[in-house]
Scaffold this motif. Structure first.
Motif, short mmCIF file in Angstrom:
data_model
loop_
_atom_site.label_atom_id
_atom_site.label_comp_id
_atom_site.label_asym_id
_atom_site.label_seq_id
_atom_site.Cartn_x
_atom_site.Cartn_y
_atom_site.Cartn_z
N UNK A 255 0.83 -1.21 0.00
CA UNK A 255 0.00 0.00 0.00
C UNK A 255 0.87 1.26 0.00
N UNK A 256 1.98 1.24 0.75
CA UNK A 256 2.87 2.40 0.77
C UNK A 256 3.47 2.63 -0.61
N UNK A 257 3.86 1.54 -1.29
CA UNK A 257 4.43 1.68 -2.63
C UNK A 257 3.41 2.27 -3.60
N UNK A 258 2.15 1.81 -3.49
CA UNK A 258 1.10 2.36 -4.35
C UNK A 258 0.87 3.85 -4.05
N UNK A 259 0.91 4.20 -2.75
CA UNK A 259 0.72 5.60 -2.39
C UNK A 259 1.87 6.46 -2.91
N UNK B 13 3.30 17.41 -0.06
CA UNK B 13 3.45 16.13 -0.75
C UNK B 13 4.87 15.59 -0.62
N UNK B 14 5.86 16.50 -0.70
CA UNK B 14 7.26 16.05 -0.58
C UNK B 14 7.52 15.44 0.79
N UNK B 15 6.94 16.04 1.84
CA UNK B 15 7.16 15.50 3.19
C UNK B 15 6.55 14.09 3.30
N UNK B 16 5.30 13.94 2.80
CA UNK B 16 4.67 12.62 2.89
C UNK B 16 5.40 11.60 2.03
N UNK B 17 5.88 12.05 0.85
CA UNK B 17 6.60 11.15 -0.04
C UNK B 17 7.91 10.70 0.59
N UNK B 18 8.62 11.62 1.24
CA UNK B 18 9.89 11.25 1.89
C UNK B 18 9.65 10.24 3.00
N UNK B 19 8.59 10.43 3.80
CA UNK B 19 8.29 9.49 4.89
C UNK B 19 7.99 8.09 4.33
N UNK B 20 7.18 8.04 3.25
CA UNK B 20 6.85 6.74 2.66
C UNK B 20 8.06 6.06 2.05
N UNK B 21 8.93 6.85 1.39
CA UNK B 21 10.14 6.27 0.81
C UNK B 21 11.07 5.71 1.88
N UNK B 22 11.14 6.43 3.01
CA UNK B 22 11.97 5.91 4.11
C UNK B 22 11.41 4.59 4.63
#
Length: 1004
Positions: free
Chosen positions: A386-390, A642-651
């Motif tokens: 789900x994180x990868x899809x997000x 969006x960048x903040x949420x994307x960085x958290x998911x990538x981590x």
């Protein structure tokens, strides 16, 4: 599903924008939608259906949804806000519609428009989800769990339709129920069963062909013994074929055995004659034989005395070998256990070497535990997926924001230059939109022509290929038939040649010193020699096998040719009379034109967006630059979020994947590891078991060797002889003993001793008579051997037929089971009492559920008088079985047809049926909660008491937190239902007036 608000503009009879607050109307549970005839009450329901599905109930075209009273520049639009599945959504729909051109004269067509937004929980903000008509339709259908047809039957409850359903025959009921419950898959199941039955039937027929071939072989092998016994004429596929063939084979074997008995009697007579001549010959040569035996006995006695030491050593060795035979089973068991253990240990080492840590001595439990742990890790990857899809979704959104920022900056720089060229730009935009619309219409027309041309071209190519393949297949069939005929002739010729040379074959089996199986003599002075072209049994059997293979190839070629001709007929029908080249040229001409039109049509949306942007910039003029900067600031803030949420998911993904490419790759690796550990655990468990069995086998071997008198198992193994050696040793000892006893007997025989004192005898006088009798005996023996061979051949072929029959039995049972099941589901079986097809059976079960659910409300509406019941029987001999409806009258205790109900009774019965069907379809759709229902007309046929009963039932629906909208022009309902939505009709179009319900209840 609950409706909250709806706004309709230029829709149906409504000229302007009309807003309806369903939350306010539904506060009392029941509300009334009323107005004059033709005012537009049903159009409110049409708008709800159009907003959800992009279509209206019935067959009205969407282009006629636009109000004839609306201003030319006013666009037709429906906006519906609803809650479903725990989500609050807003759907916006515009149908395809004409409007005046913004420049020049005439009209242009705006394409249909759809938009879906969702209210974010807690924030109070709406976020856009999609503008794709197909995506929105699929999302709504998934959330509601029902199609448009089901929605119109379950939520809008058209009473006229259900009155028709109540009075309809079983066929019409079946059509409606089939659409609502989607029973087409059961029709597919029927087709699948028939296909399976046909496939198994083909296999049964192929096996029967082989059985018939065996019957013909038995007919040839029986020869004259079966001349008066014709083969059965049963065709392949008939159930009694195997029994008839086996019965015929039994008769053929009986006739052949009668011929064998006759040959035995002839052989006995020849043997009697031979014995008489032999007695006379023996009388003449007895003296010479006794004299010769005495001399030979003296010589053999000397030889036996010289070999006594070897005889005694062989006897001792034989005794030890016999003792070793008692240990043989334990030795074999030990050897088998060693082989199994070596195999299991090799498998354990191989599977252990494939593990990530290399070879390991871990026990099976630890390996199985590791495999289980890996599968648990695999199950925990759902969150990472789900994180990868997000991440993918956020990346796409961020890219869109970047493009919007760039567009705004470019727009700010070009504002002044753009305003100077506004008039020319507006004309260019209008031309671009008109050109794209014309190209879209042209692309649709060309697409239909291109699809037809491609299908015909492909069919023509298949037709040409199949024509060539048909020729090859026909030639292969001709060759296969010739090969089968040649192989059969070759086999029969070899069989005949073998029978003619059977005496030489028997002579080849004779051995010096052993009695002849024909005459019993140990002397073989003149054995028959094989003639030119002699054929042995192996050669004949190979020829027979070649014939059977050729016959199987012929059958396969026939099936191949039949299949190709069926496919060729289908291709010719699809291709028509034109050649593949002509059709390919037509496709080649259409494809460029279609591609050009499609590319031009793709410019419709960009052209309209560019036009709308140009108008906005023209209206804002100088203020456009500052507005663009404000949007850029807002977009920048959204991009940072969006960048903040994307960085958290990538981590999070980096931590889970640990350097691997994707969640799918990580899951694949875990699956491979789990499979490897599982295989290693199984191999380790097997190796442990074989080791234990090896130890037990070694212990049993030691015990057996001790009991047999050997000090070690090795000693017993060394003393053991193979069967050939043991037999040879025993034969040498027995031969020595026999020779010794024979010599002693001869030397002590008084006749032999007496013969030595007589003069030498001459035995040649009776030889000629004896030779003649021997010749007759050989002829009788050859005839008896031929009869035995015929019986043996029939026994072998009969055994093959019985084996083939036994092998075919499960297939015949499967065919019988499939045939029975196919006839049962198609309604053609005598076991199917009501002749119901599978689809009708399922629909009958659904109708029974609907009748049960409807009766609960019908009894209340009718004060306990009426109950709907389902019946499997036909009604008056019409329609399908299993879809009958009857009404039970509690006042009279009789059951009668639904068509006997009065108008008012028909209304509340159909209302109860509609509500019951709504409950069943809702359950079928996955239990989706329907909080808003509409009931369209029919209340005018009820008296005051029945109306009270019906309203009580409807009032009870709000106990389940439902809101019910009644569409009716009955004046009495306006006094009973405070919450009302009135549709007022006027010359310039209709409008709506809303009155809020009081909290006291639904009736005064």
């Amino acid at each position: 599903m609950r409706l909250h608000r709806m706004k309709v503009t230029a829709f149906g009879p409504y000229r302007r924008t009309e807003e309806i607050d369903f939350d306010e109307l539904s506060s009392g549970g029941i509300f009334l939608l009323h107005g004059a005839t033709g005012a537009g009450k049903t159009s409110v329901l049409d708008a709800v259906c159009f907003a959800l599905y992009g279509e209206v109930p019935g067959v009205r075209p969407r282009i006629r949804l636009r109000s004839d009273h609306a201003d030319p520049d006013q666009l037709t639009e429906v906006v519906l806000e609803l809650s479903v599945g725990g989500r609050r959504l807003e759907v916006t729909r515009r149908p395809e519609q004409e409007r005046p051109k913004r420049r020049g004269t005439g009209t242009t067509v705006d394409r249909q428009f759809s938009a879906l937004r969702e209210l974010l929980p807690g924030s109070g903000e709406w976020t856009a989800l999609s503008r794709s008509h197909q995506e929105i339709g699929e999302e709504i259908k998934q959330l509601l769990g029902m199609s448009k047809e089901q929605f119109c039957q379950v939520v809008l409850l058209p009473q006229g339709d259900f009155a028709t359903f109540l009075r309809a025959d079983a066929t019409e009921r079946g059509k409606l129920l089939g659409r609502l419950f989607g029973t087409g898959r059961f029709v597919g199941a029927e087709s699948w069963l028939f296909e399976q039955r046909s496939a198994v039937e083909g296999r049964v027929r192929a096996q029967d062909q082989q059985l018939i071939a065996l019957a013909h072989q038995m007919r040839q092998a029986a020869g004259q013994a079966a001349d008066e016994l014709p083969l059965p004429e049963t065709a392949p596929g008939e159930p009694e074929l195997a029994a008839e063939v086996l019965t015929w084979a039994a008769f053929a074997r009986t006739a052949a055995r009668e011929q064998e008995e006759i040959a035995d009697l002839a052989l006995s007579a020849a043997e009697s004659a031979l014995r008489e001549t032999e007695e006379r010959l023996d009388a003449a040569r007895e003296t010479a034989l006794l004299q010769q035996r005495y001399a030979e006995a003296q010589a053999r006695s000397a030889e036996l005395e010289a070999g006594r030491e070897q005889y005694e050593a062989a006897s001792a060795r034989l005794e030890r070998a016999r003792a070793a035979e008692q240990v043989a089973p334990a030795l074999d068991a030990r050897d088998t256990a060693e082989r199994e253990h070596r195999t299991a240990e090799a498998a354990r080492q191989r599977t252990a070497a494939e593990l990530p840590d290399g070879p390991t001595d871990a026990d099976p439990g630890q390996l199985a535990q590791q495999a289980g742990q890996l599968r648990e890790d695999l199950g925990r990857l759902d969150t990472a997926r789900r994180a990868e899809q997000r991440v993918s979704e956020l990346t796409a959104v961020r890219g869109g924001l970047d493009r919007e920022v760039a567009d705004d900056e470019e727009a700010a720089r070009d504002t002044d230059a753009w305003l100077a060229d506004w008039d020319q730009a507006r004309a260019d935009h209008q031309r671009r939109i008109d050109t794209a619309h014309e190209a879209a219409q042209r692309a649709v027309q060309l697409a239909g022509q291109l699809d037809t041309a491609r299908a015909s071209r492909d069919a023509a190519r298949r037709r040409d290929q199949l024509i060539a393949q048909e020729g090859y297949a026909a030639q292969r069939l001709l060759d296969a038939r010739e090969n089968a005929a040649t192989a059969r002739e070759q086999w029969l010729e070899l069989k005949d040649r073998r029978l003619r040379g059977i005496a030489a074959e028997l002579a080849g089996e004779l051995a010096d010193g052993e009695p002849c199986p024909v005459c019993g003599s140990a002397d073989h002075p003149a054995p028959a020699e094989p003639g030119a072209g002699h054929v042995d049994r192996a050669t004949e059997e190979r020829a027979e096998a070649d014939y059977l293979r050729a016959d199987e190839a012929r059958g396969a070629a026939e099936i191949e040719l039949h299949t190709l001709r069926e496919r060729l007929a289908t291709a010719r029908e699809a291709a028509g009379a034109r050649t593949a080249a002509e059709l390919a040229d037509q496709v080649a001409q259409l494809e460029p034109a279609h591609d050009d039109a499609r590319r031009a049509a793709a410019d419709v949306r960009p052209a309209r967006e560019a036009w709308e942007l140009a108008e906005l910039e023209h209206q804002r003029r100088v203020d456009a630059r500052q507005a663009a900067r404000a949007r850029a600031a807002d977009l920048l803030a959204r991009r940072e979020s969006l960048d903040a949420e994307l960085a958290l998911l990538l981590a999070q993904l980096t931590e889970v994947l640990n350097g691997e490419g994707s969640v799918g790759e990580h899951a694949s690796r875990l699956e491979r590891l789990a499979a490897a550990y599982t295989e290693a655990a199984d191999a380790a468990k097997a190796a442990s078991g074989t080791a234990h069995r090896l130890v037990e086998a070694q212990q049993r071997l030691a015990d057996a060797a001790c009991r047999a008198g050997f000090s070690t198992p090795l000693e017993a193994a060394e003393a053991r002889l193979d069967p050939g050696e043991l037999r040879a040793l025993r034969e040498r000892i027995e031969e020595y003993q026999t020779r010794q006893a024979t010599v002693a007997q001869v030397l002590a025989d008084p006749d032999v001793l007496a013969a030595t004192s007589l003069p030498p005898a001459d035995p040649q006088r009776q030889r000629a008579v004896f030779d003649t009798a021997s010749g007759r005996l050989r002829e009788a023996f050859a005839a008896r051997q031929a009869a035995r061979s015929r019986c043996a051949e029939l026994d072998r072929l009969s055994a093959d037929a019985e084996r083939q029959t036994a092998e075919l039995a499960p297939l015949r049972e499967e065919y019988a089971r499939l045939k029975r099941l196919a006839e049962l589901v198609s309604g053609s079986s005598a076991e199917n009492q009501y002749r119901m097809r599978l689809e009708s059976y399922v629909l009958a079960a659904r109708l029974e559920q609907v009748a049960s659910a409807a009766s609960i409300r019908l009894r209340r509406m009718s004060s306990g008088r009426y109950t709907l019941v389902h019946t499997d029987a036909r009604i008056s001999g019409r329609g399908r079985w299993g879809l009958g409806l009857r009404v039970v009258d509690a006042w009279t205790g009789t059951e009668r047809d639904t068509t006997t109900l009065s108008g008012g009774e028909t209304f509340f019965a159909s209302l109860a049926l509609a509500l019951g069907l709504a409950d069943v379809v809702t359950d079928e759709a996955g239990g989706v909660r329907l909080d808003t229902l509409f009931i369209d007309e029919g209340f005018g046929s009820l008296d005051e008491q029945t109306l009270d009963e019906v309203l009580d039932v409807l009032d009870g629906l709000r106990e389940r937190d439902r809101a019910v909208g009644i569409v009716s022009h009955v004046a009495d309902l306006r006094q009973r239902i405070p919450a009302q939505l009135e549709v007022v009709k006027g010359r310039d179009g209709s409008l709506v007036r809303q009155r809020t319900a009081s909290p006291a209840g639904v009736r005064g």
